[in-house]
Scaffold this active site. Structure first.
Site, PDB file in Angstrom:
ATOM      1  N   SER A 240      -0.866  -4.720  -1.681  1.00 32.84           N
ATOM      2  CA  SER A 240       0.798  -4.374  -1.699  1.00 32.84           C
ATOM      3  C   SER A 240       1.207  -4.412  -2.913  1.00 32.84           C
ATOM      4  CB  SER A 240       1.353  -5.235  -0.700  1.00 32.84           C
ATOM      5  OG  SER A 240       0.866  -5.236   0.661  1.00 32.84           O
ATOM      6  N   SER A 278      -1.415  -1.553   3.148  1.00 32.38           N
ATOM      7  CA  SER A 278      -0.610  -2.027   1.995  1.00 32.38           C
ATOM      8  C   SER A 278       0.864  -1.992   2.443  1.00 32.38           C
ATOM      9  CB  SER A 278      -0.891  -1.560   0.773  1.00 32.38           C
ATOM     10  OG  SER A 278      -0.606  -0.017   0.896  1.00 32.38           O
ATOM     11  N   GLU A 280       4.324  -1.358   0.474  1.00 29.96           N
ATOM     12  CA  GLU A 280       5.049  -1.039  -0.639  1.00 29.96           C
ATOM     13  C   GLU A 280       6.328  -1.027  -0.385  1.00 29.96           C
ATOM     14  OE1 GLU A 280       1.079  -0.170  -1.509  1.00 29.96           O
ATOM     15  OE2 GLU A 280       2.236   0.779   0.141  1.00 29.96           O
TER      16      GLU A 280
END
Length: 359
Positions: A240, A278, A280
């Protein structure tokens, strides 16, 4: 450890601030507490600790005078407490705390205690601290809660002490970045700044823990495809990236959300594709637009519309440089079960860039 500019890597056309970090924005502080231990695994010990806490203080009176803020999510497989409130109210009223996934609760608890200690009024109206996380379990044994309240307090105190310093902050495998990996190499904490033609400073802070080595791109050069393949071993998680923009430009909450969204463009330049697994998550704030706790702001000029374009460019370029800074500053780290995250060799990067320029 060298920074990108030490290797002749220049991203974009805007100049950096004196430290090329978030500390170039007046009043901003950045501090770390690194937790590094080697013990037997549970149940006999706490296991290998490669983790920590990083704290960004945008203003020491943010609870009484919140900062205009906004956020954006590129891929939401992650957590950032306080993010929904910041988006709903358009304000930031606590420091930003960064840590590893399994430590988020402990850091949140300590952040609440710190808020109460710094302003007794928090007890009458409560507060939701901003705490973002990335998964460091490739290097860090997460079967035990490795971070303590004292670690959080130490990072917060270091952030307050760093304000106004002329020294660049520590980056790479420090604080929350201790156990993170990025684009097939060691990652962690990265920061960079840019100054716009209008004189506004934009700082970006990243916790980098994403990507695959073949996609690593440095100033447009496919470095990841040109270096040797990763050593064999267990695969890393998708990872991430938590990103924070802080600026002294007078930008309202809607403008801050637009600034935050541009972090994703900078990550893409380095090779990020925002994997399925992930997170973000990005936040931006202005240190010069300070609503009261009811949301009312003092009158004054605002940067908006097309006037945001230089700030957008500053965020994208500073983000790209911050990713590289997080990697170049980090040595090779061996963690739990012998898992190894290899440091990106500055000499190799320099050689590949020079060969690309000659070719």
């Amino acid at each position: 450890m060298p920074r990108p500019r030490d290797l002749g890597i220049v991203i974009g056309t805007l100049p950096p601030g004196p430290t090329c970090s978030v500390l170039d924005v007046p009043g901003v502080g950045l501090g770390h507490a690194t937790v590094w231990r080697d013990e037997p695994p549970p149940p006999d010990g706490r296991g290998t600790a490669r983790t920590g806490v990083t704290v960004l203080v945008a203003a020491d009176d943010a609870y009484r005078r919140p900062l205009a803020a906004g956020g954006a999510v590129l891929n939401g497989a992650g957590e950032c407490t306080g993010f929904l409130t910041a988006g709903e109210w358009g304000t930031l009223e606590t420091p930003v705390y960064l840590t590893s996934t399994m430590q988020l609760g402990r850091v949140y608890d300590a952040a609440c205690e710190i808020a109460l200690e710094h302003d007794a009024g928090v007890a009458d109206d409560v507060v939701i601290p901003v705490v973002g996380e990335c998964d460091d379990s490739f290097l860090n044994d997460c079967r035990r809660m490795q971070v303590t309240g004292d670690d959080v307090r130490a990072a917060h105190a270091a952030a307050l002490a760093s304000r106004g310093t002329a020294d660049a902050p520590d980056q790479g495998a420090v604080g929350a970045g201790t156990g993170m990996s990025c684009l097939g190499f060691k990652g962690g904490i990265g920061t960079a700044s840019r100054v716009t033609p209008e004189g506004h400073t934009v700082g970006v802070l990243l916790l980098t823990n994403f990507g695959e080595r073949p996609r690593l791109t440095v100033a447009g050069v496919p470095v990841g495809a040109l270096v040797p393949a990763e050593p064999s071993g267990p695969g890393r998680p998708a990872g991430s990236c938590i990103g924070v923009v802080v600026t002294d430009a007078p930008v309202d909450s809607a403008g801050c959300a637009r600034l935050a969204r541009r972090i994703g463009l900078g990550l893409a330049r380095t090779g990020s594709t925002a994997h399925h697994g992930s997170g973000e998550i990005f936040l931006a704030c202005s240190t010069t637009v300070r609503p009261d706790r009811d949301g009312a702001t003092e009158p004054g000029p605002r940067v908006s519309g097309r006037a945001l374009d230089p700030l957008f460019a500053a965020v994208v370029d500073a983000t790209e440089e911050a990713v590289l800074a997080s990697m170049l500053a980090a040595p090779t780290v061996v963690g739990r079960d012998g898992n190894t995250s290899e440091g990106l060799d500055p000499a190799v990067v320099t050689r590949l860039l020079e060969e690309h320029r000659r070719g």
